[in-house]
Scaffold this active site. Structure first.
Site, mmCIF file in Angstrom:
data_model
loop_
_atom_site.group_PDB
_atom_site.id
_atom_site.type_symbol
_atom_site.label_atom_id
_atom_site.label_comp_id
_atom_site.label_asym_id
_atom_site.label_seq_id
_atom_site.Cartn_x
_atom_site.Cartn_y
_atom_site.Cartn_z
ATOM 1 N N ARG A 58 49.603 59.436 60.770
ATOM 2 C CA ARG A 58 51.026 59.309 60.605
ATOM 3 C C ARG A 58 51.654 58.373 61.673
ATOM 4 N NH1 ARG A 58 52.868 61.859 55.953
ATOM 5 N NH2 ARG A 58 55.005 61.598 56.987
ATOM 6 N N VAL A 59 52.529 57.520 61.209
ATOM 7 C CA VAL A 59 53.116 56.796 61.946
ATOM 8 C C VAL A 59 54.826 57.371 62.327
ATOM 9 C CG1 VAL A 59 52.007 54.746 61.297
ATOM 10 C CG2 VAL A 59 54.014 55.396 60.051
ATOM 11 N N ASP A 60 55.095 58.449 61.943
ATOM 12 C CA ASP A 60 56.379 59.123 61.977
ATOM 13 C C ASP A 60 55.959 60.434 62.873
ATOM 14 O OD1 ASP A 60 55.111 60.535 60.076
ATOM 15 O OD2 ASP A 60 56.498 60.420 58.652
ATOM 16 N N ASP A 61 57.306 61.025 63.075
ATOM 17 C CA ASP A 61 56.945 62.446 63.836
ATOM 18 C C ASP A 61 56.423 63.343 63.159
ATOM 19 O OD1 ASP A 61 57.743 60.975 66.066
ATOM 20 O OD2 ASP A 61 59.867 60.932 65.599
ATOM 21 N N VAL A 62 55.400 63.211 62.409
ATOM 22 C CA VAL A 62 54.687 64.390 61.936
ATOM 23 C C VAL A 62 53.380 64.738 62.294
ATOM 24 C CG1 VAL A 62 53.752 65.247 59.597
ATOM 25 C CG2 VAL A 62 55.945 64.047 59.649
#
Ligand code: 6R9
Length: 689
Positions: free
Chosen positions: A557-561
């Site tokens: 993931r590149v997001d906050d997941v």
């Protein structure tokens, strides 16, 4: 004209085709793989499907794949409508337009529709259609209990009867087309039965994984306002008994505080875990399943629905606190779940299929219930934990039911048993590293089963990038190539499509039938989260690398997941759970690499003033997360933080926290833009190992 241009894409596709001589040269590498040796670079490790496997496969060669893929991209309407009309029952055919889409927010609202005005029913297609085709006496479900030795089976006809009884009951209490039904059940047969019963009457199920806490369940109930909640009194998971009904009771109190009241709580009496005498009961609201459902007729008219009517809602974590209600509709999802299942697992009528996922997640929706049953498959449904009573349990089950297709998360198990029956292996949920992949192939698959490393998401409804066993030489750890109709692109941070060998953000251009249509009650968030970051594309939230041969390698993931054992958790969710604790002033959560779970949860916590660090506080913080979200989201580590590294505008610099969490202290990078660079040293000092 919505047709995507294919020219640039096919530059990759043509480059992807290994030349026959190249494939032969790779055979020597295959030997290395079987012997468990890794080549110098993972990009060069190629596993060629065996001749025997390919010969019998639905897609027997790379050439055939390319032919089918090309036609799916050049004329999606023709490709998908021919599958939809030949393999499914429609009460009425869709309109002139097979699909219509707008994925570009600059051109108006995001909209995806497939088979609009087509009238069908997913439950009918799973059961009645297969029974009419002669599968009535075929086993639909082999159910294996938590305790070895306890099991049950249902044929397709028996399953239909059970589904109809529940559907009739639901109708009798006023549940109808478009009504939400929240389901909080473990992996009993009653879980797929409930999903299918809802589908039969056009109700929209929202299954909540039975590991979620009362607070999380309440949040989902308040969001979708169901008429009825379906649960059971308790379940045994491994040696533990979990009292689900108590959790539902607490959730319903919490929902009522938010002015959402639920009329009926239908409760299955799971006698192996708890009897009804010791179950807390609220008269007037609670109803025992066994007291009412079996009294209803075993046939039930189908509610015919539009292809674009909702089939289900499934809440999933995003990069902000509130879970998102991913909405899937009927026709496109049906066609996509069934078709991906068939091809990615090279499904044959004689297969026995086992997917270890829980129906509380998307994998259980598409590949325990709908995908397999639309294909008339025999499915193993397992109630228990994979390591109970011992780590060999999974292989016992594989042997007991002669499982031929085994689909699981890439977590390592100890192996002791023969797996002679296995034909195809599947893996999902997180990047599978080449070492586990080699192990899965050599040890579990006896060096002969192709592995389908399937990349997809709750939002995509079904597989997006996946090997087709038999068609492609595989590279352990790579999800390989797109499924039919899927056009993945890798873009840079400006949203420019990258060509050839590259690394960037994974997006998809143009829609596919299984795509989600909205976030329930929040179309704006749907557009903002998924379509605005890279205008014109669906943004997946994942990073991806394409290698010199065109293979796709998911990089996380590149997001906050965070992805813990294939369970998707938003860092923001864990943070809000932590700050719910009266002694927690601030929290920042990151994922760190974990040998078994893929990632584990690492929390930096600043206590409120006057409260000192203690083991007691640590434990009570963890307990708070368990209560707020569920045990699977509990942090593995609490790192005390007198302060958090923030920019001058107050944004927490997670990049730095990730480095501290993984103890890559020499890679902290530039800390000079921090409001107070001193906090970094404090944090390093407080790292207790
Ligand atoms: C099906 C499912 C989706 C996220 C996704 C990605 C990760 C899933 C993967 C994979 C690498 C694979 N993911 N499959 N990463 N290789 N084969 O898991 O859905 O719970 O929504 O999670 O899981 O990061 O974005 P969901």
């Amino acid at each position: 004209n919505n047709l995507p241009t294919t020219a640039s894409h096919f530059r990759h596709v043509d480059a992807m085709v290994p030349q026959p001589s190249a494939a032969a040269a790779k055979l020597s590498q295959l030997k290395a793989v079987v012997l468990g040796e890794a080549p110098a670079s993972e990009d060069d490790e190629v596993v060629v499907p065996s001749h025997e496997f390919s010969r019998q496969a639905l897609v027997p060669s790379t050439q055939k794949y390319l032919e089918m893929y090309k036609s799916s991209i050049e004329d999606p309407a023709k490709f998908w409508s021919s599958i939809a009309s030949s393999e499914f029952y429609w009460k009425q055919r869709w309109g002139d337009q097979v699909y219509s889409e707008n994925l570009d927010a600059r051109k108006g609202n995001i909209k995806i529709e497939w088979f609009k005005s087509g009238i069908t029913n997913v439950c009918y297609n799973c059961l009645d259609r297969n029974i009419d085709a002669g599968l009535g006496d075929k086993i639909a479900i082999y159910w294996e209990s938590n305790e070895p030795g306890f099991d049950a089976t249902l044929t397709y006809s028996e399953l239909l009867h059970r589904v109809c009884q529940l559907a009739n009951y639901l109708k009798s209490i006023g549940v109808g087309k478009g009504d939400a039904v929240v389901v909080y059940l473990p992996m009993l047969m009653e879980l797929p039965i409930t999903m299918l019963a809802c589908a039969r009457i056009g109700a929209v199920h929202s299954v909540v994984f039975a590991g979620f806490s009362a607070e999380s369940l309440a949040q989902r109930i308040v969001d979708c306002k169901p008429k009825v909640v379906i649960t059971c009194n308790a379940v045994k998971r491994g040696p533990k008994t979990i009292h689900l009904k108590d959790i539902v009771d607490a959730a319903l109190i919490e929902s009522a505080n938010n002015r959402i009241s639920v009329d009926v709580c239908l409760t299955y009496e799971n006698q192996s875990a708890q009897n009804r005498e010791s179950t807390k009961w609220e008269k007037g609201r609670d109803v025992w399943w066994e007291d009412v459902v079996p009294k209803f007729p075993t046939s039930c008219d189908v509610e015919w629905v539009d292809a674009e009517d909702p089939l289900f809602l499934l809440y999933t974590s995003g990069s902000t606190g509130k879970p998102k209600g991913v909405l899937h509709t009927t026709g496109g999802y049906m066609v996509y779940a069934a078709t991906t299942f068939k091809y990615a697992f090279d499904y044959k009528d004689s297969d026995v299929y086992w997917c270890t996922a829980d129906c509380g997640w998307i994998t259980g929706h598409s590949y325990v219930t709908y995908g397999p049953m639309l294909n008339g498959a025999t499915v193993v449904v397992f109630e228990g934990a994979p390591n109970y009573p011992d780590p060999g349990r999974c292989w016992d089950i594989v042997d007991k039911y002669k499982v031929t297709i085994f689909y699981t998360a890439p977590t390592l198990y100890v192996t002791r048993y023969s797996r002679r029956s296995l034909r195809v292996l599947g893996s999902v949920g997180e990047p599978i590293n080449p070492t586990s992949c080699r192990w899965f192939f050599n040890v579990v698959g006896g060096s002969s089963c192709p592995i389908s490393d399937t990349w997809w998401q709750t939002e995509t409804g079904g597989f997006m990038i996946t090997p087709l066993p038999g068609a492609w030489p595989q590279k352990p750890g790579s999800a390989t190539f797109p499924f039919f109709g899927v056009q993945p692109v890798i873009v840079d941070e400006k949203g420019v499509e990258l060509d050839g060998e590259c690394n960037g953000y994974l997006c998809v251009k143009s829609s596919w039938p299984g795509a989600f249509r909205t976030l329930y009650g929040d179309h704006e968030r749907y557009e903002t989260t998924y379509f605005k970051p890279f205008p014109g594309y669906y943004f997946t939230g994942d990073g991806c690398r394409r290698d010199k041969d065109g293979y796709h390698w998911l990089t996380g993931r590149v997001d906050d997941v965070i992805n813990v054992s294939g369970h998707r958790i938003g860092t923001a969710e864990v943070e809000s759970a932590l700050v719910f604790h009266p002694h927690c002033a601030e929290a920042a959560v990151v994922g760190v690499e974990h040998e078994v779970k893929g990632q584990s949860i690492y929390a930096f916590v600043t206590p409120v003033e006057g409260i000192s660090y203690s083991d007691e506080l640590r434990k009570s913080l963890i307990l708070t997360v368990r209560k707020q979200i569920g045990a699977f989201a509990a942090p593995d580590k609490i790192h005390w933080a007198p302060g958090l590294p923030k920019t001058r505008s107050g944004k927490i610099m997670r990049r730095i926290l990730r480095k501290i969490a993984s103890r890559q202290l020499d890679e902290l990078g530039d800390t000079s833009t921090l409001a107070d660079p001193g906090v970094v040293d404090q944090l390093i000092e407080l790292a207790d190992d």
